[in-house]
Design a protein around this motif. Structure first.
Motif, PDB file in Angstrom:
ATOM      1  N   ARG A  27     -14.716   2.685 -49.329  1.00 50.61           N
ATOM      2  CA  ARG A  27     -16.034   3.301 -49.454  1.00 50.61           C
ATOM      3  C   ARG A  27     -15.969   4.642 -50.177  1.00 50.61           C
ATOM      4  N   GLY A  28     -14.751   5.185 -50.316  1.00 53.16           N
ATOM      5  CA  GLY A  28     -14.600   6.526 -50.871  1.00 53.16           C
ATOM      6  C   GLY A  28     -14.645   7.566 -49.768  1.00 53.16           C
ATOM      7  N   VAL A  29     -13.898   8.634 -49.925  1.00 50.97           N
ATOM      8  CA  VAL A  29     -13.797   9.653 -48.878  1.00 50.97           C
ATOM      9  C   VAL A  29     -15.147  10.312 -48.614  1.00 50.97           C
ATOM     10  N   GLU A  30     -15.841  10.700 -49.668  1.00 54.57           N
ATOM     11  CA  GLU A  30     -17.083  11.451 -49.485  1.00 54.57           C
ATOM     12  C   GLU A  30     -18.163  10.635 -48.786  1.00 54.57           C
ATOM     13  N   TRP A  94       1.965  -4.798 -58.158  1.00 54.42           N
ATOM     14  CA  TRP A  94       0.654  -4.378 -58.665  1.00 54.42           C
ATOM     15  C   TRP A  94      -0.186  -5.587 -59.050  1.00 54.42           C
ATOM     16  N   VAL A  95       0.444  -6.518 -59.766  1.00 55.08           N
ATOM     17  CA  VAL A  95      -0.296  -7.696 -60.238  1.00 55.08           C
ATOM     18  C   VAL A  95      -0.774  -8.537 -59.054  1.00 55.08           C
ATOM     19  N   ASP A  96       0.074  -8.639 -58.028  1.00 55.16           N
ATOM     20  CA  ASP A  96      -0.326  -9.396 -56.834  1.00 55.16           C
ATOM     21  C   ASP A  96      -1.614  -8.852 -56.218  1.00 55.16           C
ATOM     22  N   LEU A  97      -1.783  -7.562 -56.314  1.00 55.56           N
ATOM     23  CA  LEU A  97      -2.951  -6.930 -55.687  1.00 55.56           C
ATOM     24  C   LEU A  97      -4.105  -6.715 -56.672  1.00 55.56           C
ATOM     25  N   ARG A  98      -4.144  -7.494 -57.728  1.00 56.41           N
ATOM     26  CA  ARG A  98      -5.127  -7.252 -58.782  1.00 56.41           C
ATOM     27  C   ARG A  98      -6.574  -7.461 -58.327  1.00 56.41           C
ATOM     28  N   ASP A  99      -6.785  -8.390 -57.394  1.00 57.47           N
ATOM     29  CA  ASP A  99      -8.159  -8.602 -56.920  1.00 57.47           C
ATOM     30  C   ASP A  99      -8.673  -7.379 -56.166  1.00 57.47           C
ATOM     31  N   GLN A 100      -7.793  -6.813 -55.359  1.00 53.15           N
ATOM     32  CA  GLN A 100      -8.120  -5.570 -54.659  1.00 53.15           C
ATOM     33  C   GLN A 100      -8.414  -4.457 -55.655  1.00 53.15           C
ATOM     34  N   ALA A 101      -7.577  -4.371 -56.691  1.00 53.70           N
ATOM     35  CA  ALA A 101      -7.762  -3.327 -57.698  1.00 53.70           C
ATOM     36  C   ALA A 101      -9.113  -3.487 -58.389  1.00 53.70           C
ATOM     37  N   ALA A 102      -9.504  -4.743 -58.642  1.00 49.58           N
ATOM     38  CA  ALA A 102     -10.792  -4.971 -59.286  1.00 49.58           C
ATOM     39  C   ALA A 102     -11.936  -4.511 -58.388  1.00 49.58           C
ATOM     40  N   GLN A 103     -11.763  -4.677 -57.100  1.00 48.19           N
ATOM     41  CA  GLN A 103     -12.818  -4.260 -56.166  1.00 48.19           C
ATOM     42  C   GLN A 103     -12.863  -2.756 -55.943  1.00 48.19           C
ATOM     43  N   PHE A 104     -11.669  -2.148 -55.762  1.00 46.62           N
ATOM     44  CA  PHE A 104     -11.639  -0.755 -55.301  1.00 46.62           C
ATOM     45  C   PHE A 104     -10.727   0.172 -56.091  1.00 46.62           C
ATOM     46  N   GLY A 105      -9.991  -0.327 -57.054  1.00 43.44           N
ATOM     47  CA  GLY A 105      -9.050   0.525 -57.796  1.00 43.44           C
ATOM     48  C   GLY A 105      -7.712   0.648 -57.109  1.00 43.44           C
ATOM     49  N   CYS A 106      -6.890   1.576 -57.570  1.00 43.29           N
ATOM     50  CA  CYS A 106      -5.587   1.819 -56.943  1.00 43.29           C
ATOM     51  C   CYS A 106      -5.807   2.570 -55.636  1.00 43.29           C
ATOM     52  N   PRO A 107      -5.191   2.083 -54.548  1.00 47.72           N
ATOM     53  CA  PRO A 107      -5.416   2.694 -53.236  1.00 47.72           C
ATOM     54  C   PRO A 107      -5.106   4.186 -53.213  1.00 47.72           C
ATOM     55  N   PHE A 108      -4.050   4.577 -53.894  1.00 54.84           N
ATOM     56  CA  PHE A 108      -3.716   5.994 -53.850  1.00 54.84           C
ATOM     57  C   PHE A 108      -4.334   6.772 -55.015  1.00 54.84           C
ATOM     58  N   GLY A 109      -4.412   6.162 -56.176  1.00 55.94           N
ATOM     59  CA  GLY A 109      -4.972   6.845 -57.341  1.00 55.94           C
ATOM     60  C   GLY A 109      -6.425   7.257 -57.130  1.00 55.94           C
ATOM     61  N   THR A 110      -7.214   6.379 -56.529  1.00 58.18           N
ATOM     62  CA  THR A 110      -8.615   6.729 -56.290  1.00 58.18           C
ATOM     63  C   THR A 110      -8.720   7.885 -55.301  1.00 58.18           C
ATOM     64  N   LEU A 111      -7.809   7.894 -54.338  1.00 55.26           N
ATOM     65  CA  LEU A 111      -7.787   8.989 -53.368  1.00 55.26           C
ATOM     66  C   LEU A 111      -7.413  10.301 -54.060  1.00 55.26           C
ATOM     67  N   ALA A 112      -6.378  10.242 -54.894  1.00 51.54           N
ATOM     68  CA  ALA A 112      -5.945  11.438 -55.622  1.00 51.54           C
ATOM     69  C   ALA A 112      -7.082  11.981 -56.479  1.00 51.54           C
ATOM     70  N   SER A 113      -7.767  11.075 -57.148  1.00 51.71           N
ATOM     71  CA  SER A 113      -8.870  11.472 -58.013  1.00 51.71           C
ATOM     72  C   SER A 113      -9.971  12.164 -57.220  1.00 51.71           C
ATOM     73  N   GLU A 114     -10.303  11.591 -56.087  1.00 50.40           N
ATOM     74  CA  GLU A 114     -11.365  12.182 -55.269  1.00 50.40           C
ATOM     75  C   GLU A 114     -10.941  13.531 -54.688  1.00 50.40           C
ATOM     76  N   MET A 115      -9.697  13.631 -54.283  1.00 50.17           N
ATOM     77  CA  MET A 115      -9.236  14.844 -53.608  1.00 50.17           C
ATOM     78  C   MET A 115      -9.186  16.046 -54.544  1.00 50.17           C
TER      79      MET A 115
ATOM     80  N   LYS B 117     -17.799   3.814 -56.113  1.00 45.56           N
ATOM     81  CA  LYS B 117     -18.040   3.989 -54.686  1.00 45.56           C
ATOM     82  C   LYS B 117     -19.511   4.212 -54.382  1.00 45.56           C
ATOM     83  N   ARG B 118     -20.352   4.167 -55.373  1.00 46.02           N
ATOM     84  CA  ARG B 118     -21.770   4.434 -55.174  1.00 46.02           C
ATOM     85  C   ARG B 118     -22.555   3.213 -55.598  1.00 46.02           C
TER      86      ARG B 118
END
Lengths: 192, 192
Positions: A27-30, A94-115, B117-118
């Motif tokens: 959902r994103g941190v914010e 990474w490739v195995d988790l591509r469906d997740q990436a399509a839905q939400f991006g990289c689990p840590f990269g999106t967090l880093a970006s938001e932070m 996320k929006r």
DNA sequence: GTCTATACCACGATAGAC
DNA sequence: GTCTATCGTGGTATAGAC
């Protein structure tokens, strides 16, 4: 924290951290509220504050969890024989988790970006976690005998972060697959 | 919108959009309040709602502004002679803005990441804007005679998005410089 | 240690005078 | 068209009973 906590307490804290990692990612941190996390962790809202005094502390715990998870992954990969194999193993994950990436991006990269946009949270923790991954990659390239291991390690992780963003933006998992194959070929071509 | 608006109105609207683009970039969309934008644009808070009924409309206007700006940049680059030169020109632009990237990331990539996320904001607009850039890159590789232009175009933009994230996470502009040089060499090596 | 009820505040949005 | 004053919602955090 301190030693000999009752098992119940440890269980709740752990559930809260797991829930935080998951919901922050999806959902994103914010946009995530304490109530969201409490619900997923199946803990009453007010009780969350017994374990974490602020939302920021929950974020820090989530970052810590990412770092541990990443550490374990890299330990697994270290068991593989040659550095090329290890790097290809990373990419395969990474490739195995591509469906997740399509839905939400990289689990840590999106967090880093938001932070980056949240000045109160220590960037140092985020940067240190990302550095674990970059350092590990650079070590593999160095073992392959590459003088330019430093820039290759950065380039590999950047390629992953970037393709995660595009995969997510276009909601197209196949982008991750195609880029993963390309990166694997690239690594093979670098063997000294 | 309609024709023959008084100059003053157009001026205010434009100032609001410019301010939105800037503040969304520096502070992040979620942390930005309407009051923040109004202040930077030097417009009273309540008056913002005369031009934009919701915050989402302001976001959409900001995305539109990004698309226009990107369109102009690519038109400029199209004036250069060979496709390799155009691609190197694109990269040179990224490297020039490396200090900004270290502070805030890629102006559009960070927005795209946040907008995922929006759910209420149309992803279609974001994806379309990103696609302009990817399509243009693919066209350059195709003109260079590469059969694999499709994946190369994606890889180039991914490399940029990823190195922007790392440059930002580590607050180190030199990462962008080193990766830019590497990408330029890579492009030259691809000439058929 | 657990949980409910609620204080408090920030922000998006509106009403309505000018 | 412009601007002020304010409402309502929703979210963090706390007080305090159990």
């Amino acid at each position: 924290m301190t030693d000999l906590q009752p098992a119940v307490k440890a269980g709740k804290r752990e559930r809260l951290v797991d829930a935080a990692v998951q919901v922050f990612y999806e959902r994103g941190v914010e946009k995530t509220t304490i109530a969201d996390i409490a619900k997923v962790a199946d803990v009453p809202v007010g009780n969350v504050y017994y374990y974490f005094k602020t939302k920021d502390q929950l974020i820090e715990a989530a970052v810590e969890a990412h770092r541990r998870r990443l550490g374990h992954l890299l330990e697994e990969l270290d068991r593989l024989g040659a550095p090329q194999e290890r790097l290809r193993g990373l990419i395969a994950g990474w490739v195995d988790l591509r469906d997740q990436a399509a839905q939400f991006g990289c689990p840590f990269g999106t967090l880093a970006s938001e932070m980056d946009k949240r000045p109160d949270v220590l960037d140092a923790e985020i940067a240190a976690t990302m550095r674990v991954l970059v350092d590990w990659s650079q070590r593999q390239f160095a073992e392959m005998g590459r003088e330019d291991a430093a820039e290759l390690g950065v380039a590999l992780i950047a390629a992953y972060q970037g393709i995660s963003l595009l995969t997510n933006t276009f909601r197209d998992p196949s982008l991750m697959k195609v880029e993963g194959d390309r990166l694997a070929r690239w690594i093979d071509s670098l063997a000294a």
